[in-house]
Design a protein around this motif. Structure first.
Motif, PDB file in Angstrom:
ATOM      1  N   THR A 250       0.733  -1.257  -0.125  1.00  0.00           N
ATOM      2  CA  THR A 250       0.153   0.127   0.015  1.00  0.00           C
ATOM      3  C   THR A 250       0.959   1.173  -0.077  1.00  0.00           C
ATOM      4  OG1 THR A 250      -1.592  -1.054   1.386  1.00  0.00           O
ATOM      5  CG2 THR A 250      -1.925   1.183   1.161  1.00  0.00           C
ATOM      6  N   LEU A 251       0.644   2.048  -0.962  1.00  0.00           N
ATOM      7  CA  LEU A 251       1.195   3.369  -1.223  1.00  0.00           C
ATOM      8  C   LEU A 251       0.904   4.531  -0.713  1.00  0.00           C
ATOM      9  CD1 LEU A 251       3.530   2.243  -4.056  1.00  0.00           C
ATOM     10  CD2 LEU A 251       4.229   2.261  -1.801  1.00  0.00           C
ATOM     11  N   ILE A 252      -0.602   4.487  -1.007  1.00  0.00           N
ATOM     12  CA  ILE A 252      -1.348   5.650  -0.601  1.00  0.00           C
ATOM     13  C   ILE A 252      -2.470   5.268   0.358  1.00  0.00           C
ATOM     14  CG2 ILE A 252      -0.738   6.849  -2.921  1.00  0.00           C
ATOM     15  CD1 ILE A 252      -3.820   5.896  -3.658  1.00  0.00           C
ATOM     16  N   PRO A 253      -3.041   6.036   0.932  1.00  0.00           N
ATOM     17  CA  PRO A 253      -4.245   5.446   1.996  1.00  0.00           C
ATOM     18  C   PRO A 253      -5.320   5.363   1.215  1.00  0.00           C
ATOM     19  CG  PRO A 253      -3.131   7.687   2.470  1.00  0.00           C
ATOM     20  CD  PRO A 253      -2.667   7.532   1.169  1.00  0.00           C
ATOM     21  N   ASN A 254      -6.064   4.303   1.698  1.00  0.00           N
ATOM     22  CA  ASN A 254      -7.556   4.024   1.155  1.00  0.00           C
ATOM     23  C   ASN A 254      -8.610   4.116   2.202  1.00  0.00           C
ATOM     24  OD1 ASN A 254      -6.642   2.645  -1.363  1.00  0.00           O
ATOM     25  ND2 ASN A 254      -5.291   1.712   0.207  1.00  0.00           N
ATOM     26  N   LEU A 255      -9.784   4.469   1.951  1.00  0.00           N
ATOM     27  CA  LEU A 255     -10.857   4.546   2.741  1.00  0.00           C
ATOM     28  C   LEU A 255     -11.699   3.482   2.416  1.00  0.00           C
ATOM     29  CD1 LEU A 255     -11.635   8.501   2.911  1.00  0.00           C
ATOM     30  CD2 LEU A 255     -10.390   6.788   4.510  1.00  0.00           C
ATOM     31  N   GLY A 256     -12.465   2.927   3.535  1.00  0.00           N
ATOM     32  CA  GLY A 256     -13.517   1.877   3.094  1.00  0.00           C
ATOM     33  C   GLY A 256     -14.820   2.354   3.985  1.00  0.00           C
ATOM     34  N   VAL A 257     -15.844   2.060   3.657  1.00  0.00           N
ATOM     35  CA  VAL A 257     -17.073   2.391   4.594  1.00  0.00           C
ATOM     36  C   VAL A 257     -17.533   0.975   4.920  1.00  0.00           C
ATOM     37  CG1 VAL A 257     -19.334   3.086   4.583  1.00  0.00           C
ATOM     38  CG2 VAL A 257     -17.726   4.270   3.191  1.00  0.00           C
ATOM     39  N   VAL A 258     -17.467   0.951   6.239  1.00  0.00           N
ATOM     40  CA  VAL A 258     -17.945  -0.500   6.619  1.00  0.00           C
ATOM     41  C   VAL A 258     -19.497  -0.369   7.379  1.00  0.00           C
ATOM     42  CG1 VAL A 258     -17.548  -2.347   8.844  1.00  0.00           C
ATOM     43  CG2 VAL A 258     -15.676  -0.896   7.599  1.00  0.00           C
ATOM     44  N   ARG A 259     -20.314  -1.504   7.010  1.00  0.00           N
ATOM     45  CA  ARG A 259     -21.672  -1.288   7.592  1.00  0.00           C
ATOM     46  C   ARG A 259     -21.966  -2.638   8.248  1.00  0.00           C
ATOM     47  NH1 ARG A 259     -23.660   2.749   4.513  1.00  0.00           N
ATOM     48  NH2 ARG A 259     -22.620   3.065   2.429  1.00  0.00           N
ATOM     49  N   PRO A 260     -21.879  -2.301   9.545  1.00  0.00           N
ATOM     50  CA  PRO A 260     -22.196  -3.721  10.432  1.00  0.00           C
ATOM     51  C   PRO A 260     -23.426  -4.181  10.608  1.00  0.00           C
ATOM     52  CG  PRO A 260     -20.732  -1.980  11.401  1.00  0.00           C
ATOM     53  CD  PRO A 260     -21.355  -1.427  10.265  1.00  0.00           C
ATOM     54  N   ALA A 261     -24.422  -3.026  10.203  1.00  0.00           N
ATOM     55  CA  ALA A 261     -25.945  -3.301  10.319  1.00  0.00           C
ATOM     56  C   ALA A 261     -26.658  -2.528   9.476  1.00  0.00           C
ATOM     57  CB  ALA A 261     -26.289  -3.414  11.749  1.00  0.00           C
ATOM     58  N   PRO A 262     -27.578  -2.722   8.993  1.00  0.00           N
ATOM     59  CA  PRO A 262     -28.300  -1.693   8.163  1.00  0.00           C
ATOM     60  C   PRO A 262     -28.559  -0.243   9.019  1.00  0.00           C
ATOM     61  CG  PRO A 262     -29.654  -3.902   8.355  1.00  0.00           C
ATOM     62  CD  PRO A 262     -28.497  -4.008   9.202  1.00  0.00           C
ATOM     63  N   HIS A 263     -28.328   0.761   8.243  1.00  0.00           N
ATOM     64  CA  HIS A 263     -28.313   2.240   8.815  1.00  0.00           C
ATOM     65  C   HIS A 263     -27.101   2.333   9.878  1.00  0.00           C
ATOM     66  CE1 HIS A 263     -32.234   2.204   7.070  1.00  0.00           C
ATOM     67  NE2 HIS A 263     -32.820   1.229   7.873  1.00  0.00           N
ATOM     68  N   GLN A 264     -26.253   1.491   9.823  1.00  0.00           N
ATOM     69  CA  GLN A 264     -24.985   1.699  10.676  1.00  0.00           C
ATOM     70  C   GLN A 264     -23.789   1.772   9.789  1.00  0.00           C
ATOM     71  OE1 GLN A 264     -25.042  -1.227  13.697  1.00  0.00           O
ATOM     72  NE2 GLN A 264     -25.550   0.191  15.365  1.00  0.00           N
ATOM     73  N   SER A 265     -22.948   2.964  10.034  1.00  0.00           N
ATOM     74  CA  SER A 265     -21.637   2.807   9.230  1.00  0.00           C
ATOM     75  C   SER A 265     -20.508   3.480   9.796  1.00  0.00           C
ATOM     76  CB  SER A 265     -21.901   3.212   7.800  1.00  0.00           C
ATOM     77  OG  SER A 265     -22.158   4.521   7.660  1.00  0.00           O
ATOM     78  N   PHE A 266     -19.196   3.268   9.383  1.00  0.00           N
ATOM     79  CA  PHE A 266     -18.152   4.145   9.730  1.00  0.00           C
ATOM     80  C   PHE A 266     -17.213   3.881   8.727  1.00  0.00           C
ATOM     81  CE2 PHE A 266     -17.417  -0.001  11.867  1.00  0.00           C
ATOM     82  CZ  PHE A 266     -16.289  -0.328  11.573  1.00  0.00           C
ATOM     83  N   VAL A 267     -16.313   4.892   8.753  1.00  0.00           N
ATOM     84  CA  VAL A 267     -15.473   4.662   7.639  1.00  0.00           C
ATOM     85  C   VAL A 267     -14.046   4.430   8.167  1.00  0.00           C
ATOM     86  CG1 VAL A 267     -14.308   6.408   5.867  1.00  0.00           C
ATOM     87  CG2 VAL A 267     -16.274   6.634   6.621  1.00  0.00           C
ATOM     88  N   ILE A 268     -13.261   3.494   7.541  1.00  0.00           N
ATOM     89  CA  ILE A 268     -12.024   3.053   8.207  1.00  0.00           C
ATOM     90  C   ILE A 268     -10.903   3.355   6.899  1.00  0.00           C
ATOM     91  CG2 ILE A 268     -12.388   0.737   7.012  1.00  0.00           C
ATOM     92  CD1 ILE A 268     -11.392  -0.435   9.560  1.00  0.00           C
ATOM     93  N   ALA A 269      -9.602   3.741   7.614  1.00  0.00           N
ATOM     94  CA  ALA A 269      -8.594   4.345   6.681  1.00  0.00           C
ATOM     95  C   ALA A 269      -7.425   3.337   6.814  1.00  0.00           C
ATOM     96  CB  ALA A 269      -8.112   5.562   7.078  1.00  0.00           C
ATOM     97  N   ASP A 270      -7.056   2.790   5.622  1.00  0.00           N
ATOM     98  CA  ASP A 270      -6.087   1.937   5.563  1.00  0.00           C
ATOM     99  C   ASP A 270      -4.622   2.736   4.965  1.00  0.00           C
ATOM    100  OD1 ASP A 270      -3.951  -0.248   4.988  1.00  0.00           O
ATOM    101  OD2 ASP A 270      -4.944  -0.573   2.949  1.00  0.00           O
ATOM    102  N   ILE A 271      -3.602   2.718   5.852  1.00  0.00           N
ATOM    103  CA  ILE A 271      -2.505   3.547   5.297  1.00  0.00           C
ATOM    104  C   ILE A 271      -1.319   2.689   5.267  1.00  0.00           C
ATOM    105  CG2 ILE A 271      -3.375   5.718   6.571  1.00  0.00           C
ATOM    106  CD1 ILE A 271      -0.888   5.203   8.809  1.00  0.00           C
ATOM    107  N   PRO A 272      -0.247   3.129   4.363  1.00  0.00           N
ATOM    108  CA  PRO A 272       0.745   2.385   4.267  1.00  0.00           C
ATOM    109  C   PRO A 272       1.492   1.687   5.569  1.00  0.00           C
ATOM    110  CG  PRO A 272       1.025   4.161   2.893  1.00  0.00           C
ATOM    111  CD  PRO A 272      -0.269   4.594   3.712  1.00  0.00           C
ATOM    112  N   GLY A 273       2.165   0.763   5.492  1.00  0.00           N
ATOM    113  CA  GLY A 273       2.799   0.254   6.859  1.00  0.00           C
ATOM    114  C   GLY A 273       3.904   1.227   7.399  1.00  0.00           C
ATOM    115  N   LEU A 274       4.279   1.050   8.557  1.00  0.00           N
ATOM    116  CA  LEU A 274       5.417   1.752   9.229  1.00  0.00           C
ATOM    117  C   LEU A 274       6.271   0.703   9.610  1.00  0.00           C
ATOM    118  CD1 LEU A 274       3.696   3.882  12.071  1.00  0.00           C
ATOM    119  CD2 LEU A 274       4.387   4.461   9.778  1.00  0.00           C
TER     120      LEU A 274
END
Ligand SMILES: Nc1nc2c(ncn2[C@@H]2O[C@H](COP(=O)(O)OP(=O)(O)OP(=O)(O)O)[C@@H](O)[C@H]2O)c(=O)[nH]1
Ligand SMILES: [Mg+2]
Length: 384
Positions: A193-217
């Protein structure tokens, strides 16, 4: 599209237009009074958050942005037109900082939010303004003040609720793929991974959060090793960090040691970030037998002196991922809403000319009372 998350630009607000010296000249009116109009104010420069953008790349190529100058005043008491403002679109999550002073001018977090970053010059006054009982033919005017010029740093910080942290190959991208529709590349070599990626997680209907994957350290990231720590800034706005640890690294390094390196780098980068709520997520448990897993996890927790939440997952097959996301969701729901409101209430930025204008005008009015310089041709009271 190329992802660019930091640029330096220069914004120039428009100068104020000059006031005009003019006298009424009409047939049969030999001594017409003064009729020089004021200039127009210079245009301002604004930044505006635009959700259709997700990178600052355009500003790599176009670095200078200038608003229009106010028009000069004209005879017949015509006021010069105000200079047009310019509005620079930026992706939500952009922070603007004055490079000279280091002052953070503001954060643009919501679509449509606007921030003034350079104020246009104030208009000059025409000679009509200087008319008084003792001076019926004033030959004074003022010039417009210069527009503000600011070197600006724009930084894009992704707006994610949850940030993933970990060594290269820990399985961050695999995890985000398993829980969201984001499809970052996954491979068995470091720095996939060279650039950050965002993903939207929907654990249940009408519920969501955004998660960011960044390059390793890696160790020494704070000093620039690997891809450095520049990407950590994307975690600054997260409300929870998930620290992914590979329980069975193929090079047989010690997971506890690996985890400690990340914690160190985090602390070096920013104590504030290091204090954010952080959960330990042990990945790749599928590679070991169940008893072995528990034993190793206990060892790891003990060695790190860790007393926070611990989760075990196998991101590749999605084992434990959904349960983790449900926990994350319930945790996020217990937190107050993201701090976007706070930014709006932040101290207003003071512009160079803000108080100057008031002072000059006041001075101007005082001067007018004891105006005895009739013999001056043109008096320019303030100059660029
Ligand atoms: N067996 C097993 N392999 C996994 C698991 N999660 C990830 N992997 C493998 O680990 C390797 C690295 O995974 P990535 O998701 O690319 O790791 P990353 O943390 O995003 O790595 P960088 O992008 O380089 O920082 C890949 O070969 C994955 O298939 C898991 O739960 N079990
Ligand atoms: Mg990755």
């Amino acid at each position: 599209m190329k992802f660019v998350d930091e640029v330096e630009i220069r914004v120039d607000a428009g100068d104020g237009g000059n006031g005009c010296i003019s006298f009424r000249r009409e047939k049969y009116i030999p001594k017409g009074g003064p009729d020089g109009g004021d200039g127009g104010d210079g245009g301002d420069v604004y930044l505006e958050a635009d959700e259709n953008l997700n990178t600052l790349i355009d500003y790599r190529f176009e670095r200078f942005h200038k608003a229009e100058r106010g028009k000069n005043g004209m005879g017949k008491n015509c006021t010069g037109r105000r200079g047009n403002d310019i509005v620079l679109p930026v992706p939500p999550g952009t922070r603007a900082t004055d490079i000279d002073t280091g002052e953070v001018l503001g954060d643009l977090t919501k679509h449509g939010q606007r921030l003034m970053v350079a104020k246009g010059g104030f208009h000059g006054l025409g000679n009509t303004r200087f008319k008084s009982s003792i001076n019926r033919a004033p030959r004074q005017k003022t010039d417009g003040t210069p527009g503000e010029v600011r070197p600006l740093k724009l930084e894009l910080m992704l707006l994610a609720d949850v940030g993933l942290l970990g060594m290269p190959n820990a399985g961050k991208s695999t995890f985000i793929r398993s829980v969201s529709a984001a499809r970052p590349k996954v491979a068995d070599y470091p720095f996939t991974t060279l650039i950050p990626n965002l993903g939207v997680v929907r654990p249940a209907p009408h519920q969501s959060f955004v998660i960011a994957d960044i390059p390793g350290l890696i160790e020494g990231a704070a000093e620039g090793a690997g891809l450095g720590i520049q990407f950590l800034k994307h975690l600054e706005r997260c409300r929870l960090l998930l620290h992914l640890v590979d329980l069975a690294p193929f090079d047989e390094t010690d997971p506890a040691e690996q985890a400690r390196i990340i914690i160190n780098e985090l602390e070096k980068y920013s104590p504030k970030l290091a204090e954010k709520p952080r959960w330990l997520v042990i990945n790749k448990v599928d590679l070991l037998l169940d008893e072995e897993v528990q034993e190793k996890v206990d060892e790891l927790v003990k060695s790190l002196n860790w007393d926070g939440p611990v989760f075990q997952i196998a991101a590749l097959e999605g084992r434990g991922s959904d349960a983790l996301c449900r926990e994350v969701m319930s945790y996020l729901e217990t937190l107050p809403a993201p701090d976007t409101e706070q930014h709006e209430e932040a101290d207003p930025v003071e512009f160079m000319w803000d108080t100057y204008h008031e002072e000059v005008l006041e001075e101007e009015m005082d001067d007018e009372d004891d105006d005895d310089d009739d013999d001056h041709d043109v008096e320019v009271i303030y100059q660029k």
